[in-house]
Design an enzyme around this catalytic site. Structure first.
Site, PDB file in Angstrom:
ATOM      1  N   HIS A  56       0.832  -1.502   0.194  1.00 38.42           N
ATOM      2  CA  HIS A  56       0.140  -0.250  -0.064  1.00 38.42           C
ATOM      3  C   HIS A  56       0.822   1.656  -0.008  1.00 38.42           C
ATOM      4  CE1 HIS A  56      -3.766   2.352   0.891  1.00 38.42           C
ATOM      5  NE2 HIS A  56      -3.015   2.785   0.546  1.00 38.42           N
ATOM      6  N   HIS A  58       1.705   5.176  -2.070  1.00 33.05           N
ATOM      7  CA  HIS A  58       1.029   6.260  -3.196  1.00 33.05           C
ATOM      8  C   HIS A  58       2.733   6.473  -3.886  1.00 33.05           C
ATOM      9  CE1 HIS A  58      -3.376   6.601  -1.386  1.00 33.05           C
ATOM     10  NE2 HIS A  58      -2.429   5.927  -0.981  1.00 33.05           N
ATOM     11  N   GLN A 151      -9.131   9.205  -5.630  1.00 31.21           N
ATOM     12  CA  GLN A 151      -9.201   9.999  -4.309  1.00 31.21           C
ATOM     13  C   GLN A 151     -10.301  10.711  -3.875  1.00 31.21           C
ATOM     14  OE1 GLN A 151      -5.696  10.758  -2.128  1.00 31.21           O
ATOM     15  NE2 GLN A 151      -7.899  10.539  -1.100  1.00 31.21           N
ATOM     16  N   HIS A 209      -9.417   1.923  -0.421  1.00 33.19           N
ATOM     17  CA  HIS A 209      -9.519   2.713   0.729  1.00 33.19           C
ATOM     18  C   HIS A 209     -10.535   2.240   1.954  1.00 33.19           C
ATOM     19  CE1 HIS A 209      -6.092   4.010  -0.634  1.00 33.19           C
ATOM     20  NE2 HIS A 209      -5.852   4.012   0.162  1.00 33.19           N
ATOM     21  N   GLU A 212     -11.142   4.584   6.408  1.00 36.27           N
ATOM     22  CA  GLU A 212      -9.754   5.186   6.880  1.00 36.27           C
ATOM     23  C   GLU A 212     -10.146   6.383   7.709  1.00 36.27           C
ATOM     24  OE1 GLU A 212      -6.751   6.644   4.676  1.00 36.27           O
ATOM     25  OE2 GLU A 212      -5.769   6.566   6.235  1.00 36.27           O
ATOM     26  N   ASP A 308       2.249   2.997   2.586  1.00 34.11           N
ATOM     27  CA  ASP A 308       1.299   4.590   2.446  1.00 34.11           C
ATOM     28  C   ASP A 308       2.012   5.477   2.461  1.00 34.11           C
ATOM     29  OD1 ASP A 308      -1.102   5.135   2.586  1.00 34.11           O
ATOM     30  OD2 ASP A 308      -2.183   5.721   4.075  1.00 34.11           O
TER      31      ASP A 308
HETATM   32 FE   FE2 Z   1      -3.088   5.531   0.894  1.00 31.75          FE
END
Ligand code: FE2
Length: 432
Positions: A56, A58, A151, A209, A212, A308
């Protein structure tokens, strides 16, 4: 005849063995290999691990710290807003450049398998274009998986649904989502229905995701498990973060975890980010916000750990180091026992490989020789020290070497040199 023999290495399961490499694969693991080899590496007292996996990340945002400004509050929501400010300014060239630099760092840390989310909210899809190019350029040394990640919301972003499908058409290989960021709980639920259907129709994996948030009523993970079963996606779905589970009612969780197990869902908490971003609306006591790692593991659910972020709008730290991730997980999950730490080490190696669906991964004869020699005696010492990655092999070829960290002391009546990875393990633990 082997291309390389790594002699007398400590393996993650406690064995001491010679590991022979030929034609890019692990050709032998024996107590002692008599054969000659092109290169012989003395690994006595050092841990030899499969290369690390980060399921995971970005990569479109990494190393963008300070662009166009810093995150003042340090919160998840300001991070998302800040990323929204940066996104229209992104160019393919800058994205490729930052991603390649990050991959260099990853290799030096023994991190050779990365799943990155690719934000598809901007219909230009410059992120997808850039990371597809990076995927191709790093292919010889990093397995880079790409997730189409809306996103700003699959339904909430003006062209969210269309852009996600266009990214999949371009070759992005995994379906992402963010149900807790849609306008309503109902739209979050509908997004999961749509995303699992798309994955089933296209034969893809899913990585969401999911929840969260600290809101215990954010229960999209339940829908994700149910949709996984309905679409026959068992084993191919990853629930990332799952932080709301930290705050959920225990009775509800006692029903939820068996459902997740039935769906053969993978679970991927991101301990560095979870401990940094969750609990922000609490005064004291403050919740930790990481999902229930030991309980998920006890139920037989495959738990992997993600990094992340590294130096981006959400997190100003990070260093492509999965041992740092494991170190934080041990603390936040309070898994300090020797066996518990070994399970956490699994979560950054074999468990993460399973989440990512990697083939021929791991320290087994016949598998790829994707390995890292660590300046520590065993897996628990590796987590404690986050030590130097001495040699990294990709398909049997050395891709990174780093000199061991040794300190030369100048103290009366004391040893001249110390090796932090060898000199401090109590004798009672050495014979394990
Ligand atoms: Fe993430």
């Amino acid at each position: 005849m082997f291309d390389t023999i790594i002699r007398q290495a400590n393996l993650p399961d406690g064995r001491i063995a010679d590991v022979g490499i030929a034609k890019g694969r692990i050709a032998a693991i024996e107590a002692s290999l008599p054969a000659e080899a092109g290169e012989v590496v003395d690994a006595t007292g050092r841990l030899l691990s499969p290369s690390f996996c980060d399921p995971h990340f970005h990569m479109d945002a990494t190393l963008s710290l300070g662009l166009p400004r810093m995150n003042v509050s340090g919160t998840l929501l300001e991070g998302i807003a800040l990323w929204g400010e940066l996104r229209p300014l992104l160019t393919k060239e800058a994205l490729v450049d930052r991603a390649l630099r990050y991959c260099d760092l990853a290799v030096s840390q023994g991190l050779l398998h990365i799943r990155t989310h690719v934000d598809t909210s901007d219909p230009r899809l410059v992120t997808a274009e850039a990371l597809l190019e990076v995927q191709d350029r790093v292919r010889d040394y990093i397995d880079l998986q790409l997730v189409a990640f809306p996103q700003d919301g699959y339904y909430r972003a003006p062209q969210g649904a269309k852009s996600l499908e266009r990214a999949l058409d371009m070759g992005v290989g995994i379906v992402g989502g963010i149900p807790h960021f849609e306008r309503t709980m109902e739209e979050g639920r509908l997004s999961l229905e749509a995303l699992c259907r798309i994955a089933a129709e296209r034969g893809l994996m899913v990585d969401i995701h999911c929840d969260e948030t600290d809101d215990p009523m954010s229960r999209h993970v339940e829908t994700l498990a149910a949709e996984t079963i309905r679409h026959g996606l068992q084993g191919r779905v990853n629930g990332s973060h799952l932080t709301s589970m930290h705050s959920m009612d225990n009775y509800y969780v006692s029903k939820l975890i068996p459902l997740m197990a039935e769906a053969r869902m993978n679970a991927t908490p991101n301990p560095l980010i979870n401990i940094m971003l969750q609990g922000r609306h609490d005064s004291y006591p403050k919740r930790r916000g990481m999902t229930r790692v030991p309980e998920l593991m006890a139920a037989g659910i495959n738990v992997s750990l993600g990094q992340d972020c590294t130096m981006d709008p959400w997190y100003s730290m990070g260093s492509a180091d999965m041992l740092e991730v494991a170190h934080m997980a041990v603390h936040v999950a309070q898994m300090g026992g020797i066996e518990q730490k070994a399970r956490i080490f699994d979560a950054i190696t074999v468990n993460s490989a399973k989440t990512m669906g990697l083939e021929d991964y791991g320290l087994v004869v016949g598998n790829h020789a994707d390995l890292v020699l660590v300046q520590a005696a065993d897996v628990t010492e590796a987590i404690r020290l986050k030590p130097t990655r001495l040699i990294v092999w990709r398909r049997g070829r050395v891709v990174s070497r780093t000199a061991p960290r040794l300190s030369d002391l100048n103290l009366p009546g004391r040893p001249a040199r110390i090796d932090p990875g060898a000199d401090f393990l109590p004798p009672a633990l050495r014979a394990r």
